[in-house]
Design an enzyme around this catalytic site. Structure first.
Site, PDB file in Angstrom:
ATOM      1  N   LYS A   1       4.252  -0.718   1.094  1.00  0.00           N
ATOM      2  CA  LYS A   1       4.014  -0.902  -0.530  1.00  0.00           C
ATOM      3  C   LYS A   1       5.290  -1.367  -0.949  1.00  0.00           C
ATOM      4  CE  LYS A   1      -0.538   0.473  -0.244  1.00  0.00           C
ATOM      5  NZ  LYS A   1      -1.660  -0.278  -0.698  1.00  0.00           N
TER       6      LYS A   1
HETATM    7  C1  PLP Z   1      -3.388   0.009  -0.517  1.00  0.00           C
HETATM    8  C2  PLP Z   1      -4.515   0.625  -0.916  1.00  0.00           C
HETATM    9  C3  PLP Z   1      -4.984   1.824  -1.722  1.00  0.00           C
HETATM   10  C4  PLP Z   1      -4.614   2.220  -0.787  1.00  0.00           C
HETATM   11  O1  PLP Z   1      -4.240   3.386   0.026  1.00  0.00           O
HETATM   12  P1  PLP Z   1      -3.975   4.154   0.809  1.00  0.00           P
HETATM   13  O2  PLP Z   1      -3.845   4.087   2.239  1.00  0.00           O
HETATM   14  O3  PLP Z   1      -4.820   5.284   0.741  1.00  0.00           O
HETATM   15  O4  PLP Z   1      -2.737   4.721   0.169  1.00  0.00           O
HETATM   16  C5  PLP Z   1      -6.053   1.335  -2.422  1.00  0.00           C
HETATM   17  N1  PLP Z   1      -6.442   0.102  -3.119  1.00  0.00           N
HETATM   18  C6  PLP Z   1      -5.848  -0.795  -2.461  1.00  0.00           C
HETATM   19  C7  PLP Z   1      -6.186  -2.284  -3.179  1.00  0.00           C
HETATM   20  C8  PLP Z   1      -4.336  -0.936  -1.693  1.00  0.00           C
HETATM   21  O5  PLP Z   1      -3.801  -2.321  -1.438  1.00  0.00           O
END
Ligand code: PLP
Length: 369
Positions: free
Chosen positions: A181
């Site tokens: 991210k």
């Molecule tokens: C990254 C992401 C999440 C949550 O991801 P985790 O790996 O649980 O932190 C949720 N929704 C979307 C659209 C994502 O890209």
């Protein structure tokens, strides 16, 4: 040359703050989490931020706090990472998919109203790839039918729509800090809200259902351990301090890609809609439907350029096919987009030489493919 699909951007500042925690006696429920939460709320422009173990638990907590339960319906998008829909299934409620706007890849607000039934409790839009969903239209429908709005902002930290940051729109919004991210804590997430009652409930649920004034061994409701520890919070504080720079670097890499790729006839580059400030999570191109996307991806891989087909439509995932009987054709725009996308290597430290290399390899692969 670093052609990784993604990579975190960490400096000595992160190491210093993590070391500070490791020298202290408090590894969980301490001052670093409070500092991270306060800074995060201020950045997004909301009153409350609640740190959680990852984005998926954050979505789960938002769904529980909304009171969504068995038999309820939540309107959401089929074009996303699976967590945005799984969080509804955790509470035995039903995700009701609405097809997407082909331009942005976000849920099409025009389809939402037709999907509302007496069982609908909430709308859960996802700001896909860092492009904010049409929140004005979604808020209008939510007000008309008295629905809760939960933003999945896990890909969109810092993105804006008409001067408002994502996370300011819904009853709650969820962010994630997985290493790919815009900022990372390793694993980690944050739920934000403007509502003090939501904040109190989220904190209780995160912490085994303990009440605000209660004792350690008193549990007022069914809760979870979704806490974010001090070590990760320290990473979060340091990364959030640098967020303006991190986002600017990503934007610069996106601009380099677009400059080089926009003249390729069979490649469609991502674009921000009117009033939108993107937060660049990934750089995803769409290949012309006449091209064989998977073959081109294989050629790129063989030439040392990793890519990923972001995303497969959620309703066609085996677990959803099995549960709900989807067979394909239900959400044609999402399905078509899922067949054509290719996420290219993208991170804040990419320079022109790397971008050039990827673009040249893609151009060659299209010619061969
Ligand atoms: C990254 C992401 C999440 C949550 O991801 P985790 O790996 O649980 O932190 C949720 N929704 C979307 C659209 C994502 O890209």
């Amino acid at each position: 040359m670093d052609l990784s699909l993604s990579r975190p951007d960490l400096t000595e500042r992160e190491q210093e703050l993590v070391a500070q925690v490791l020298q202290s006696p408090t590894l969980s429920q301490g001052p670093m989490l409070l500092r991270f939460e306060a800074a995060f709320a201020a950045y997004v422009g909301v009153s409350y931020a609640v740190g959680v173990t990852n984005g998926t638990c954050g979505l789960h907590l938002a769904v529980v706090t909304a009171g969504i339960t068995e038999g309820d319906e939540v309107i959401t998008t089929p074009f996303s990472f699976v967590a945005s829909s799984n969080c509804v299934l955790y509470e035995r409620a039903r995700p009701v998919f609405v097809d997407i706007d082909p331009k942005t890849g976000n849920i099409d607000p025009a389809g939402i109203e037709a999907a509302v039934t007496p069982r609908t409790r909430a709308i859960l839009p996802v700001h896909i790839f860092g492009h904010p969903a049409d929140m004005e239209a979604i808020e209008r429908t939510a007000r008309r039918y008295d629905l809760i709005v939960i933003e999945d902002a896990c890909e969109a930290l810092g993105a804006e729509r008409d001067g408002r940051k994502v996370g300011e729109f819904g009853h709650a919004a969820v962010f994630a800090f997985y290493p790919n991210k815009q900022m990372t804590t390793g694993e980690g997430g944050m739920v934000v809200t403007r509502d003090s009652a939501w904040d109190e409930r989220l904190r209780s649920l995160r912490n085994q259902g303990r009440g605000k004034a209660g004792t350690w061994l008193e549990h007022e409701r069914l809760g979870y351990n979704y806490r974010l520890d001090e070590i990760r919070s320290a990473l979060g504080v340091a990364q959030l301090d640098r967020i303006t720079d991190l986002l600017a670097r990503r934007e610069q890499v996106a601009r380099l890609y677009t400059e080089r790729l926009q003249s390729l006839p069979d490649v469609h580059t991502p674009e921000a809609g009117p009033g939108v400030k993107m937060s660049w999570f990934v750089y995803v191109v769409r290949l012309d439907p006449r091209l064989n996307r998977n073959r081109i991806a294989a050629l790129l891989q063989a030439a040392g350029v990793p890519t990923r087909p972001y995303f497969s439509a959620i309703h066609l995932q085996p677990v959803y096919r099995e549960r709900f009987g989807y067979r394909g054709g239900e959400f044609p725009i999402a399905e078509q987009l899922a067949r054509s996308t290719l996420a290219l290597p993208f991170h804040s430290r990419m320079g022109e030489a790397e971008v050039d290399q990827v673009c040249q390899t893609l151009t060659d692969a299209i010619q061969q493919g």
